[in-house]
Design a protein around this motif. Structure first.
Motif, short mmCIF file in Angstrom:
data_model
loop_
_atom_site.label_atom_id
_atom_site.label_comp_id
_atom_site.label_asym_id
_atom_site.label_seq_id
_atom_site.Cartn_x
_atom_site.Cartn_y
_atom_site.Cartn_z
N LEU A 140 0.81 -1.23 0.00
CA LEU A 140 0.00 0.00 0.00
C LEU A 140 0.84 1.28 0.00
O LEU A 140 0.34 2.35 -0.30
N GLU A 141 2.11 1.16 0.40
CA GLU A 141 2.94 2.37 0.49
C GLU A 141 4.32 2.12 -0.10
O GLU A 141 4.81 0.98 -0.07
N ASP A 192 -2.18 5.76 1.54
CA ASP A 192 -3.38 5.05 2.00
C ASP A 192 -4.03 5.82 3.17
O ASP A 192 -3.37 6.13 4.16
#
Ligand SMILES: CC(C)(C)CN1C(=O)[C@@H](CC(=O)N[C@@H](CC(=O)O)C(=O)O)O[C@H](c2cccc3ccccc23)c2cc(Cl)ccc21
Length: 344
Positions: free
Chosen positions: A162-163, A252
């Motif tokens: 997500l990152e 996110d």
């Protein structure tokens, strides 16, 4: 809310999280299920390390090996912590739930948690027998107990896909900002610890103001106590710019809120503690209403910039030119204000 098939060990971990840190348990619920389980286990493993480090009833020659071996212990659900002196905290008696849940995590998460646990355990062991003398020692200790948490979380966020991976330096600063705020806020609680207080205020700072750290509790010493307090807060403020930079890179929403809420609590706490003699009379906690407001109203970098801006202005208003650190404090706060203006 859609729940993974119930697994008693995992459910126990969330119940335990509720017990050890209600506000954290709330914030963690916002993460996706896979990352949420990894962060929940990570938090409880770190809490286990912290419990051992803090327990003064465990003799040194027992404590150090436990800290150093903890990264292997987490793989062993059969491990039970047996320490004759006292009925151990729930966390350690029931730790097999944590290791069982740990073993059910994706291996990429396990590897991060195990590596950080090993480095933190070794760092804690070093500082069991070493005082925090210099500012360098202070930064090193905070790196072990909090900077590594930031580095571990950045790796978990990246492993979840997500990152992007944040740098160790920015991740470290996220932890130092929180830990230094806690160390400053908890002065009175820590110095009154029985049987022996473990203090982390660096002698290189407090030695400029008094011969004994405990002197700051005395009514008649309030001017040097405040000078020392403001020096400590000025040192903590050095990490605020890195914290803002770290948060501005997050993509996110749930991860952003998970990271931003403690950072905003920290800047609010530093502003409340600055030049406030109450730090040496009791524990300065920000009001529950304000904390609740922060949790509810933090959802974007705009909110973070405006909150950091407001608390930095509040702090500026309290700066007394006579204070020995005042010009350095002004420099750091100006830096924060201009960063918020430029980006906010
Ligand atoms: C020492 C510490 C600051 C790292 C502790 N720490 C935190 O403080 C918790 C918040 C918390 O537990 N607060 C207490 C109140 C208090 O202790 O004052 C609460 O009950 O809400 O947040 C941190 C934490 C959360 C999010 C991002 C982080 C990035 C870098 C480092 C730490 C980060 C934390 C995340 C993990 Cl996984 C583990 C521990 C922590």
């Amino acid at each position: 809310k859609w729940q993974l098939p119930s697994d008693p060990h995992r459910s126990f971990c969330y119940e335990m999280l509720q017990k050890v840190s209600r506000s954290f348990a709330v914030v963690i619920q916002q993460l996706g299920p896979n990352l949420r389980d990894a962060v929940c286990v990570f938090y409880l493993v770190l809490r286990g390390l912290d419990t051992v480090e803090d327990d003064m009833s465990i003799p040194l020659d027992t404590k150090v090996p436990i800290l150093k071996a903890f990264h292997e212990t987490i793989y062993d659900p059969a491990w039970r912590f047996v320490c004759g002196e006292k009925d151990y905290k729930v966390l350690m008696d029931q730790f097999h739930h944590v290791s069982t849940t740990f073993l059910n995590l994706d291996k990429k998460f396990q590897d991060v948690i195990a590596e950080i646990t090993q480095r933190m355990g070794n760092g804690m062991a070093k500082f069991i027998v070493t005082e925090v003398e210099t500012i360098e020692d202070y930064n090193e200790y905070c790196h072990y107990v909090a900077g590594l948490v930031g580095i571990g979380l950045s790796r978990l966020f990246h492993a979840s896909g997500l990152e992007d991976l944040a740098t160790d330096s920015l991740s470290n600063s996220m932890g130092l900002f929180l830990q230094k705020t806690n160390i400053i806020r908890d002065y009175l609680e820590d110095i009154n610890e029985e049987p022996a207080p473990r203090m982390f205020w660096p002698h290189e700072i407090w030695g400029k103001y008094s011969a004994r750290l405990a002197d700051f509790k005395e009514e008649k010493k309030s001017d040097v106590s405040l000078a020392c307090l403001n020096d400590m807060i000025t040192n903590a403020l050095e990490h605020a710019i890195d914290s803002l930079q770290y948060m501005s890179a997050l993509r996110d929403g749930a991860i952003f809120r998970f990271c931003a809420i403690p950072q905003i609590m920290a800047i609010a706490t530093l502003a409340a503690c600055y030049n406030n003699i109450q730090v040496f009379r009791g524990v300065v906690k920000i009001r529950r209403g304000l904390a609740a407001k922060i949790v509810l109203e933090t959802s974007s970098m705009k909110d973070v910039y405006s909150t950091f801006y407001d608390f930095s202005n509040m702090l500026t208003a309290k700066i007394d030119k006579q204070d020995p650190s005042s010009s350095t404090t002004m420099k750091h706060v100006e830096n924060i204000l201009s960063t918020c203006r430029a980006s906010g």
